[in-house]
Design a protein around this motif. Structure first.
Motif, PDB file in Angstrom:
ATOM      1  N   TYR A 443       0.932  -1.216  -0.064  1.00  0.00           N
ATOM      2  CA  TYR A 443      -0.040   0.071   0.037  1.00  0.00           C
ATOM      3  C   TYR A 443       0.963   1.281   0.020  1.00  0.00           C
ATOM      4  O   TYR A 443       0.066   2.354  -0.328  1.00  0.00           O
ATOM      5  N   GLU A 444       2.096   1.511   0.248  1.00  0.00           N
ATOM      6  CA  GLU A 444       2.521   2.535   0.843  1.00  0.00           C
ATOM      7  C   GLU A 444       3.111   3.186  -0.319  1.00  0.00           C
ATOM      8  O   GLU A 444       4.256   3.524  -0.763  1.00  0.00           O
ATOM      9  N   TYR A 445       2.353   3.739  -1.043  1.00  0.00           N
ATOM     10  CA  TYR A 445       2.676   5.020  -2.268  1.00  0.00           C
ATOM     11  C   TYR A 445       1.608   6.025  -2.292  1.00  0.00           C
ATOM     12  O   TYR A 445       0.529   5.635  -2.189  1.00  0.00           O
ATOM     13  N   PRO A 446       2.043   7.186  -2.691  1.00  0.00           N
ATOM     14  CA  PRO A 446       3.260   7.784  -2.992  1.00  0.00           C
ATOM     15  C   PRO A 446       4.202   7.712  -1.466  1.00  0.00           C
ATOM     16  O   PRO A 446       3.516   8.173  -0.588  1.00  0.00           O
ATOM     17  N   ALA A 447       5.219   7.421  -1.662  1.00  0.00           N
ATOM     18  CA  ALA A 447       6.248   7.485  -0.449  1.00  0.00           C
ATOM     19  C   ALA A 447       7.673   6.976  -0.758  1.00  0.00           C
ATOM     20  O   ALA A 447       8.022   6.721  -2.171  1.00  0.00           O
ATOM     21  N   GLU A 448       8.567   6.922   0.382  1.00  0.00           N
ATOM     22  CA  GLU A 448       9.695   6.505  -0.047  1.00  0.00           C
ATOM     23  C   GLU A 448      10.065   5.293  -1.037  1.00  0.00           C
ATOM     24  O   GLU A 448       9.170   4.306  -0.756  1.00  0.00           O
ATOM     25  N   HIS A 449      11.021   5.334  -1.942  1.00  0.00           N
ATOM     26  CA  HIS A 449      11.276   4.438  -2.851  1.00  0.00           C
ATOM     27  C   HIS A 449      10.130   4.179  -3.880  1.00  0.00           C
ATOM     28  O   HIS A 449      10.511   3.503  -4.881  1.00  0.00           O
ATOM     29  N   ALA A 450       9.117   4.765  -3.868  1.00  0.00           N
ATOM     30  CA  ALA A 450       8.264   4.967  -4.874  1.00  0.00           C
ATOM     31  C   ALA A 450       7.718   3.741  -5.736  1.00  0.00           C
ATOM     32  O   ALA A 450       7.611   3.413  -6.970  1.00  0.00           O
ATOM     33  N   VAL A 451       7.677   2.640  -4.871  1.00  0.00           N
ATOM     34  CA  VAL A 451       6.911   1.237  -5.187  1.00  0.00           C
ATOM     35  C   VAL A 451       5.455   1.388  -5.337  1.00  0.00           C
ATOM     36  O   VAL A 451       5.022   1.785  -4.234  1.00  0.00           O
ATOM     37  N   LYS A 452       4.939   1.243  -6.539  1.00  0.00           N
ATOM     38  CA  LYS A 452       3.481   1.538  -6.743  1.00  0.00           C
ATOM     39  C   LYS A 452       2.563   0.327  -6.140  1.00  0.00           C
ATOM     40  O   LYS A 452       3.118  -0.561  -5.639  1.00  0.00           O
ATOM     41  N   ARG A 453       1.535   0.851  -5.717  1.00  0.00           N
ATOM     42  CA  ARG A 453       0.554  -0.074  -4.993  1.00  0.00           C
ATOM     43  C   ARG A 453       0.343  -1.328  -5.714  1.00  0.00           C
ATOM     44  O   ARG A 453       0.058  -1.155  -7.075  1.00  0.00           O
ATOM     45  N   HIS A 454       0.259  -2.422  -5.245  1.00  0.00           N
ATOM     46  CA  HIS A 454      -0.243  -3.550  -5.845  1.00  0.00           C
ATOM     47  C   HIS A 454      -0.699  -4.648  -5.106  1.00  0.00           C
ATOM     48  O   HIS A 454      -0.334  -4.645  -3.838  1.00  0.00           O
ATOM     49  N   TYR A 455      -1.398  -5.631  -5.523  1.00  0.00           N
ATOM     50  CA  TYR A 455      -1.642  -6.900  -4.982  1.00  0.00           C
ATOM     51  C   TYR A 455      -1.340  -7.986  -5.876  1.00  0.00           C
ATOM     52  O   TYR A 455      -1.314  -7.735  -7.248  1.00  0.00           O
ATOM     53  N   GLY A 456      -1.547  -9.120  -5.373  1.00  0.00           N
ATOM     54  CA  GLY A 456      -1.399 -10.343  -6.171  1.00  0.00           C
ATOM     55  C   GLY A 456      -1.422 -11.803  -5.610  1.00  0.00           C
ATOM     56  O   GLY A 456      -1.452 -11.740  -4.420  1.00  0.00           O
ATOM     57  N   ILE A 457      -1.336 -12.709  -6.522  1.00  0.00           N
ATOM     58  CA  ILE A 457      -1.524 -14.024  -5.892  1.00  0.00           C
ATOM     59  C   ILE A 457      -0.163 -14.793  -6.571  1.00  0.00           C
ATOM     60  O   ILE A 457       0.343 -14.780  -7.438  1.00  0.00           O
ATOM     61  N   ALA A 458       0.298 -15.792  -5.840  1.00  0.00           N
ATOM     62  CA  ALA A 458       1.556 -16.554  -6.117  1.00  0.00           C
ATOM     63  C   ALA A 458       1.035 -18.000  -5.833  1.00  0.00           C
ATOM     64  O   ALA A 458       0.431 -18.359  -4.664  1.00  0.00           O
ATOM     65  N   THR A 459       1.500 -19.016  -6.869  1.00  0.00           N
ATOM     66  CA  THR A 459       1.451 -20.278  -6.804  1.00  0.00           C
ATOM     67  C   THR A 459       3.078 -20.863  -6.950  1.00  0.00           C
ATOM     68  O   THR A 459       4.012 -20.020  -7.150  1.00  0.00           O
ATOM     69  N   LYS A 460       2.808 -21.901  -6.739  1.00  0.00           N
ATOM     70  CA  LYS A 460       4.434 -22.597  -6.915  1.00  0.00           C
ATOM     71  C   LYS A 460       5.024 -22.326  -8.375  1.00  0.00           C
ATOM     72  O   LYS A 460       6.210 -22.218  -8.851  1.00  0.00           O
ATOM     73  N   GLU A 461       3.678 -22.261  -9.376  1.00  0.00           N
ATOM     74  CA  GLU A 461       4.374 -22.220 -10.751  1.00  0.00           C
ATOM     75  C   GLU A 461       4.312 -20.776 -11.302  1.00  0.00           C
ATOM     76  O   GLU A 461       5.166 -20.624 -12.084  1.00  0.00           O
ATOM     77  N   PHE A 462       3.364 -19.866 -10.858  1.00  0.00           N
ATOM     78  CA  PHE A 462       3.037 -18.538 -11.275  1.00  0.00           C
ATOM     79  C   PHE A 462       3.080 -17.378 -10.193  1.00  0.00           C
ATOM     80  O   PHE A 462       2.544 -17.783  -8.988  1.00  0.00           O
ATOM     81  N   LYS A 463       2.976 -16.221 -11.051  1.00  0.00           N
ATOM     82  CA  LYS A 463       2.709 -14.948 -10.103  1.00  0.00           C
ATOM     83  C   LYS A 463       2.050 -14.124 -10.896  1.00  0.00           C
ATOM     84  O   LYS A 463       2.490 -13.528 -11.774  1.00  0.00           O
ATOM     85  N   LEU A 464       0.904 -13.705 -10.478  1.00  0.00           N
ATOM     86  CA  LEU A 464      -0.009 -12.728 -11.068  1.00  0.00           C
ATOM     87  C   LEU A 464      -0.109 -11.397 -10.172  1.00  0.00           C
ATOM     88  O   LEU A 464      -0.472 -11.655  -9.109  1.00  0.00           O
ATOM     89  N   ILE A 465       0.209 -10.082 -10.806  1.00  0.00           N
ATOM     90  CA  ILE A 465       0.447  -9.101 -10.053  1.00  0.00           C
ATOM     91  C   ILE A 465      -0.474  -7.958 -10.796  1.00  0.00           C
ATOM     92  O   ILE A 465      -0.407  -7.955 -12.012  1.00  0.00           O
ATOM     93  N   HIS A 466      -1.326  -7.202  -9.884  1.00  0.00           N
ATOM     94  CA  HIS A 466      -1.859  -6.050 -10.557  1.00  0.00           C
ATOM     95  C   HIS A 466      -1.439  -4.769  -9.866  1.00  0.00           C
ATOM     96  O   HIS A 466      -1.679  -4.645  -8.584  1.00  0.00           O
ATOM     97  N   PHE A 467      -0.912  -3.787 -10.523  1.00  0.00           N
ATOM     98  CA  PHE A 467      -0.399  -2.450  -9.956  1.00  0.00           C
ATOM     99  C   PHE A 467      -1.539  -1.640 -10.214  1.00  0.00           C
ATOM    100  O   PHE A 467      -2.211  -1.608 -11.263  1.00  0.00           O
TER     101      PHE A 467
END
Length: 535
Positions: A443-467
């Motif tokens: 969640y921490e955006y805008p803020a230090e290091h400017a990493v955009k807000r995102h959520y996602g799911i990870a399995t052993k095979e794949f990772k899906l992320i929504h910014f």
């Protein structure tokens, strides 16, 4: 009056019954002690049980050799205080309310230490909590205020503050061992939280490690010069590139005098050097003075590539130097447990509040759902329960710790906790483990290091992320074919079915954990109300 036969018989029966009750009490299984060891920003890449390219950590490795090494442990929100709130509450950030390092922790949250204390455990915390100055559920605590200092740190206690001369990693261990030796109630099980500041920025080693580590040269990460080709709008804007954003003064210990001679302007002071006493500063200058002189001579001949490599090496020297002291001190605690006969009935956990970038993708820091910050070290030993030397690849999270500790202690977890107890995995009962995916939200955006807000799911095979928020970008990574996560294949037709299935699974997890776009918008509004985002 002489005792009658009946009186003597009753007396004998009473003694026999009392003796039997005491024997039964002595034979009853005792609740396990819990020792929870956590460092701050300790990358799994810097633990030799995972990878020995950078450093040897024999004492931390002991936990894996005598217990279990988790290779798929992750966090729910890769930033310090929120991670700690998740651990204490067993709830995702959007539920416990501690979404970032800015917002206060809601002290109405019920934490696992409170529940263990209520169940008869003696509880103590020493080291770095990083939020709040009066943690609930502890019989005793001595914690650093905020980030704390590496040298001569101040500690907050229930009765007042105190400054202790020395190096923080050693002092935190001294306080921990003092409690174990002098104030632990041998009649009660205990839950001890032993929490290190290191290796958090600005990476200041103990004096005994200056010379060794500042002479070391480390292998360069394969992705040190990542150009973010398929992640230009997400990874590209982040402000944690070693070349561009790591400071010479604060991070790498180049003095004002040298920077002035080289006509380099920086605003952050050298982190922590103002805490030195004269003797400590003299010891520091003996080693770091020559480093400054060498840099002054070499700087004029450096281009971006050579400066990047120089910065990376300086970063690793200090970062890994702080870990050397952590490993030594973990050994002190493990030795104490062995020597005092406590090991056999004590579960020991070693972890970090999240992962960390050690030059991968050109970065330091954390925050992203990408592997090096998402994945966290986790090593657990529990004699007579965990088979020594076990490796476990099931997907677990820091969300699971609270319920694990409660089950270990025989305490029923509250229904609103969201994790899963790791006890079945610790006992080798994998058939009882049914998780195939984990959820993440930053969640921490805008803020230090400017990493955009995102959520996602990870399995052993794949990772899906929504910014989201100021972008609307989806990313998909094939974790088997692309372990370095360089190629976003979200729009690749070959992965269309994978995207569809993972979006469905992601929506299911969001519903399960009670997260939503509406809740995300509420937290965005909270940032606007605080003036952190312009309307």
């Amino acid at each position: 009056m002489k005792p009658t036969f009946l009186t003597i018989a009753f007396a004998g029966l009473f003694i026999l019954i009392t003796s039997c009750k005491q024997d039964a009490k002595d034979l009853a299984p005792k609740k396990p002690n819990i020792v929870f060891i956590m460092s701050d920003d300790h990358a799994y890449q810097a633990i030799s049980a995972y990878d020995d390219k950078l450093i040897r950590t024999p004492n931390i490795d002991r936990i894996a050799k005598e217990g279990m090494l988790f290779t798929n442990a992750s966090v729910t929100n890769s930033i310090c205080a929120p991670s700690r709130a998740v651990i204490l509450t067993g709830k995702h950030s959007h539920i416990n309310g501690k979404i970032d390092n800015i917002s206060p922790f809601d002290t109405t949250n019920v934490t696992f230490p409170q529940l263990l204390q209520k169940a008869g455990y003696q509880t103590a915390m020493f080291g770095k909590l990083h939020f709040g100055n009066n943690p609930k559920g502890f019989d005793e605590f001595k914690i650093l205020p905020g980030q704390g200092d590496y040298y001569n740190p101040r500690f907050i206690t229930a009765t007042g503050d105190t400054i202790v001369t020395g190096y923080v990693t050693d002092i935190t261990t001294d306080l921990t061992l003092d409690w174990l030796q002098n104030r632990r109630d041998a009649e009660k099980p205990f839950m001890l939280m032993y929490l290190h500041k290191a290796p958090h920025r600005s990476w200041m080693p103990a004096p005994r490690h200056y010379k060794e580590f500042t002479k070391n040269t480390y292998p360069l990460p394969a992705t040190l010069f990542d150009d973010y080709a398929t992640r230009e709008t997400t990874a590209g804007p982040a402000e944690m590139n070693i070349l561009k954003h790591m400071t010479l003064r604060y991070d790498l210990k180049i003095t004002d005098e040298v920077l002035e001679e080289l006509n380099i302007e920086e605003h952050l002071g050298i982190g922590g050097l103002n805490k030195f006493n004269p003797e400590q500063r003299a010891e520091w200058d003996k080693v770091y003075g020559p480093i400054n002189e060498a840099f002054k001579k070499e700087y004029g001949n450096m281009n971006d590539s050579t400066l990047m490599v120089w910065k990376y090496q300086r970063y690793m020297q200090d970062y890994l130097g702080t870990i050397a002291a952590v490993d030594e001190n973990v050994g002190r605690v493990l030795d104490y447990l062995d020597n005092e006969g406590l090991t056999q009935n004590t579960i020991v956990i070693y972890t970090s509040d999240q992962g960390f970038y050690l030059g991968e993708h050109g970065w330091f820091d954390k925050r992203f759902m990408y592997n090096e910050s998402f994945k966290t070290p986790l090593l657990i030993k529990w004699p007579n329960v965990i088979t020594p030397g076990t490796t476990e690849d099931e997907m677990v999270q820091n969300l699971d710790f609270a319920q694990t500790f409660l089950e270990v202690a025989g305490v029923t977890a509250p229904e609103d906790m969201q994790g899963k107890s790791l006890v079945p995995l610790l006992k080798g009962e994998k058939e009882k483990w049914d998780r195939d995916a984990v959820y993440y939200h930053y969640y921490e955006y805008p803020a230090e290091h400017a990493v955009k807000r995102h959520y996602g799911i990870a399995t052993k095979e794949f990772k899906l992320i929504h910014f989201y928020y100021d972008v609307d970008v989806w990313e998909l990574y094939d974790r088997a074919k692309d372990p370095q996560e360089l190629n976003n294949v979200f729009n690749d037709p070959d992965y269309a079915q994978v995207v569809s299935e993972l979006k469905d699974k992601l929506n299911g997890l969001r519903k399960k954990y009670k997260d939503s776009d509406s809740l995300s918008n509420q937290y965005i509004q909270l940032y606007k109300d605080k003036g952190l985002i312009e309307e």
